[in-house]
Write an enzyme that holds these catalytic residues in place. Structure first.
Site, PDB file in Angstrom:
ATOM      1  N   CYS A 162     -41.895  12.653  72.952  1.00 29.37           N
ATOM      2  CA  CYS A 162     -40.902  12.712  72.522  1.00 29.37           C
ATOM      3  C   CYS A 162     -39.951  14.128  71.999  1.00 29.37           C
ATOM      4  O   CYS A 162     -38.907  14.353  72.010  1.00 29.37           O
ATOM      5  CB  CYS A 162     -40.298  11.924  71.660  1.00 29.37           C
ATOM      6  SG  CYS A 162     -41.277  10.175  72.485  1.00 29.37           S
ATOM      7  N   HIS A 301     -33.823  11.678  65.090  1.00 25.55           N
ATOM      8  CA  HIS A 301     -34.860  11.717  65.940  1.00 25.55           C
ATOM      9  C   HIS A 301     -34.132   9.529  66.151  1.00 25.55           C
ATOM     10  O   HIS A 301     -33.914   9.342  67.695  1.00 25.55           O
ATOM     11  CB  HIS A 301     -36.130  11.587  65.764  1.00 25.55           C
ATOM     12  CG  HIS A 301     -37.019  11.328  66.855  1.00 25.55           C
ATOM     13  ND1 HIS A 301     -37.234  11.527  68.601  1.00 25.55           N
ATOM     14  CD2 HIS A 301     -38.064  10.583  66.958  1.00 25.55           C
ATOM     15  CE1 HIS A 301     -37.786  11.364  68.603  1.00 25.55           C
ATOM     16  NE2 HIS A 301     -37.821   9.930  68.237  1.00 25.55           N
ATOM     17  N   GLU A 312     -38.110   9.047  58.682  1.00 20.01           N
ATOM     18  CA  GLU A 312     -37.434  10.052  58.881  1.00 20.01           C
ATOM     19  C   GLU A 312     -36.217  10.140  57.962  1.00 20.01           C
ATOM     20  O   GLU A 312     -35.683  11.540  57.217  1.00 20.01           O
ATOM     21  CB  GLU A 312     -36.422   9.961  59.980  1.00 20.01           C
ATOM     22  CG  GLU A 312     -36.043  11.267  60.467  1.00 20.01           C
ATOM     23  CD  GLU A 312     -34.700  11.409  62.328  1.00 20.01           C
ATOM     24  OE1 GLU A 312     -34.407  12.849  62.660  1.00 20.01           O
ATOM     25  OE2 GLU A 312     -34.833  10.087  63.114  1.00 20.01           O
ATOM     26  N   LYS A 333     -29.055   7.426  70.035  1.00 18.76           N
ATOM     27  CA  LYS A 333     -29.577   6.650  70.710  1.00 18.76           C
ATOM     28  C   LYS A 333     -29.687   5.034  70.796  1.00 18.76           C
ATOM     29  O   LYS A 333     -30.061   4.290  71.771  1.00 18.76           O
ATOM     30  CB  LYS A 333     -32.004   6.926  70.802  1.00 18.76           C
ATOM     31  CG  LYS A 333     -32.522   8.530  70.991  1.00 18.76           C
ATOM     32  CD  LYS A 333     -33.632   7.878  70.572  1.00 18.76           C
ATOM     33  CE  LYS A 333     -34.404   9.012  70.347  1.00 18.76           C
ATOM     34  NZ  LYS A 333     -34.045  10.531  69.631  1.00 18.76           N
ATOM     35  N   HIS A 338     -33.973   5.503  74.549  1.00 17.68           N
ATOM     36  CA  HIS A 338     -34.976   6.686  74.392  1.00 17.68           C
ATOM     37  C   HIS A 338     -35.395   7.481  75.329  1.00 17.68           C
ATOM     38  O   HIS A 338     -36.109   6.798  76.311  1.00 17.68           O
ATOM     39  CB  HIS A 338     -36.066   6.366  72.837  1.00 17.68           C
ATOM     40  CG  HIS A 338     -37.044   7.293  73.011  1.00 17.68           C
ATOM     41  ND1 HIS A 338     -37.001   8.156  73.092  1.00 17.68           N
ATOM     42  CD2 HIS A 338     -38.231   7.329  71.784  1.00 17.68           C
ATOM     43  CE1 HIS A 338     -37.640   9.423  72.141  1.00 17.68           C
ATOM     44  NE2 HIS A 338     -38.768   8.530  71.772  1.00 17.68           N
ATOM     45  N   PHE A 397     -45.020  10.937  69.653  1.00 18.26           N
ATOM     46  CA  PHE A 397     -46.537  11.039  69.139  1.00 18.26           C
ATOM     47  C   PHE A 397     -47.167  12.111  69.569  1.00 18.26           C
ATOM     48  O   PHE A 397     -46.580  13.088  70.342  1.00 18.26           O
ATOM     49  CB  PHE A 397     -47.000   9.944  70.963  1.00 18.26           C
ATOM     50  CG  PHE A 397     -45.967   8.811  70.938  1.00 18.26           C
ATOM     51  CD1 PHE A 397     -45.613   7.739  69.792  1.00 18.26           C
ATOM     52  CD2 PHE A 397     -46.634   7.571  71.567  1.00 18.26           C
ATOM     53  CE1 PHE A 397     -45.284   6.827  69.707  1.00 18.26           C
ATOM     54  CE2 PHE A 397     -46.018   6.364  71.673  1.00 18.26           C
ATOM     55  CZ  PHE A 397     -45.238   6.206  71.066  1.00 18.26           C
TER      56      PHE A 397
END
Length: 410
Positions: A162, A301, A312, A333, A338, A397
């Site tokens: 991502c 994110h 975050e 998002k 996403h 990830f």
């Protein structure tokens, strides 16, 4: 070091199949998440996603060529065409070895992989399509774009889950800043709303199982329960400043900073305290040669998972100290879902337009505050306020962290 500016934008997203429509949706806070239509979700745990809607690939690519392309490549080619057209680039007399392509995809042709596996099981694996491999490998979005425009410079595909598109844009920025390229088409593309893709992330317990499109992707909300899959592509034209000025290009904003770190902790879970994401943001600020207090807005994110949003938030507090309480941080998002390896590109485009137009996007559908996510997340309504510097974050990830900093062009 040479200056780097953004001179072209292109997008295919769940909230608009071009940049104009997408930006209008962002400003109005429209949600692009709805019931999945790409396949039958009967007896499936996950039933909503951020699908691209009313997209006509034949308006971009001849029908005879479409059968040789996975959808992620189609989205990328469409977004690249818009970005190049928007930039006004003319290639006559140019050294095409100074023109590059850096386009990410986290998974590549997942739909093609599933289809050809099913075909192999049914008819034998020597009967799979001869186009299977070039349709499915992740680098082919970049490859097709380079072929279409005849770009002979560096052509690559960053695969960092991502964080991929943000890494691609950051790497492109450095390629130009450090003198290796003059123009780079960069971004990401993804098309993973397939039975296989949704099933894999469902088994991982990463996706929201909410059946309400307006309560599925809810970053920073205490009731968040997982992310919502999106699809599409974002492509940006990055250009060396003098090259852009010489040809009279319009300039959206300037790219001034890039940071990249790794949690080196877990294959899917981020560090709970966010310290390496914080280090990434600090690195970007240092690279931009500014003080942390210069940052007005962060496009987070913000995936709508418990661990990401909490981590975050902690990372922003570590990186910015007291200023964390003063800056704005929202997750788009909440509107797009996403887009995995394309998310950073779409969010960089939104961030660039935020800087250019002095509009901070909202985190929509926010209802229930979370004490662990207690910063100014710009809930539910966009704000019209001056944005001189903005940051865009992507966390993937594998522990990949990437941050970009964009500056208002004046």
């Amino acid at each position: 070091m040479r200056r780097v500016v953004i001179t072209g934008l292109g997008a295919v997203t769940p909230i608009g199949n071009n940049v104009k429509d997408m930006w209008e949706s962002v400003c109005e806070g429209r949600c692009g998440i709805d019931k999945i239509t790409h396949f039958d979700t009967t007896d499936r745990k996950v039933t909503v996603a951020g699908e691209v809607k009313n997209f006509d690939p034949e308006s971009i690519i001849p029908k005879s060529e479409l059968r040789k392309l996975d959808v992620f490549c189609v989205y990328a080619i469409a977004a690249a065409k818009e970005a190049v057209d928007d930039s006004g680039l003319s290639f006559d007399g140019e050294d095409m070895e100074r023109y590059g392509v850096m386009v990410s995809s986290g998974i590549g042709g997942l739909g093609t992989i599933q289809k050809e596996c099913e075909r192999g099981n049914e008819k034998g694996f020597d009967r799979v399509s001869p186009h299977f491999i070039p349709m499915s490998i992740s680098n082919m979005a970049a490859g097709h774009i380079a072929i279409k425009y005849g770009f002979h410079g560096m052509c690559s595909c960053v695969v960092t889950a991502c964080a991929g598109a943000t890494n691609a844009i950051g790497d492109a920025f450095r390629q130009i800043r450090d003198g290796y390229q003059d123009v780079v088409l960069t971004g990401g593309s993804e098309a993973s709303i397939t039975p296989f893709g949704i099933g894999g992330f469902t088994s991982l317990k990463a996706l929201s199982t909410s059946e309400d499109p307006n309560r599925a992707s809810i970053p920073f909300d205490a009731e968040r329960s997982g992310f919502v899959m999106g699809e599409g592509s974002g492509i940006l034209v990055l250009e060396e400043y003098e090259h852009a000025i010489k040809r009279g290009a319009k300039i959206y904003c300037e790219v001034v900073g890039y940071g990249a770190t790794c949690d080196a902790y877990h294959v899917t879970a981020p560090l709970e305290d966010g310290k390496m994401a914080a280090a990434c943001m600090k690195q970007a600020v240092k690279d931009a040669k500014i003080e942390p207090e210069c940052i007005d807005y962060i496009n987070a994110h913000g995936t709508s998972t418990m661990l990401n949003d909490k981590g975050e938030t902690s990372a922003v507090k570590i990186a910015f100290g007291d200023h964390a309480r003063k800056l704005m941080i929202s997750s788009t998002k909440s509107m797009t879902g996403h887009l995995l390896g394309a998310s950073g590109a779409v969010e960089a485009i939104i961030t660039a337009l935020s800087v250019k137009n002095d509009v901070v996007p909202a985190t929509i559908n926010y209802k229930v505050p979370d004490e662990n996510c207690d910063l100014d997340i710009v809930p539910n309504e966009a704000r019209h306020t001056t944005v001189n510097y903005a940051m865009s974050n992507s966390l993937g990830f594998g522990g990949h962290n990437a941050s970009l900093i964009l500056k208002k062009y004046m």
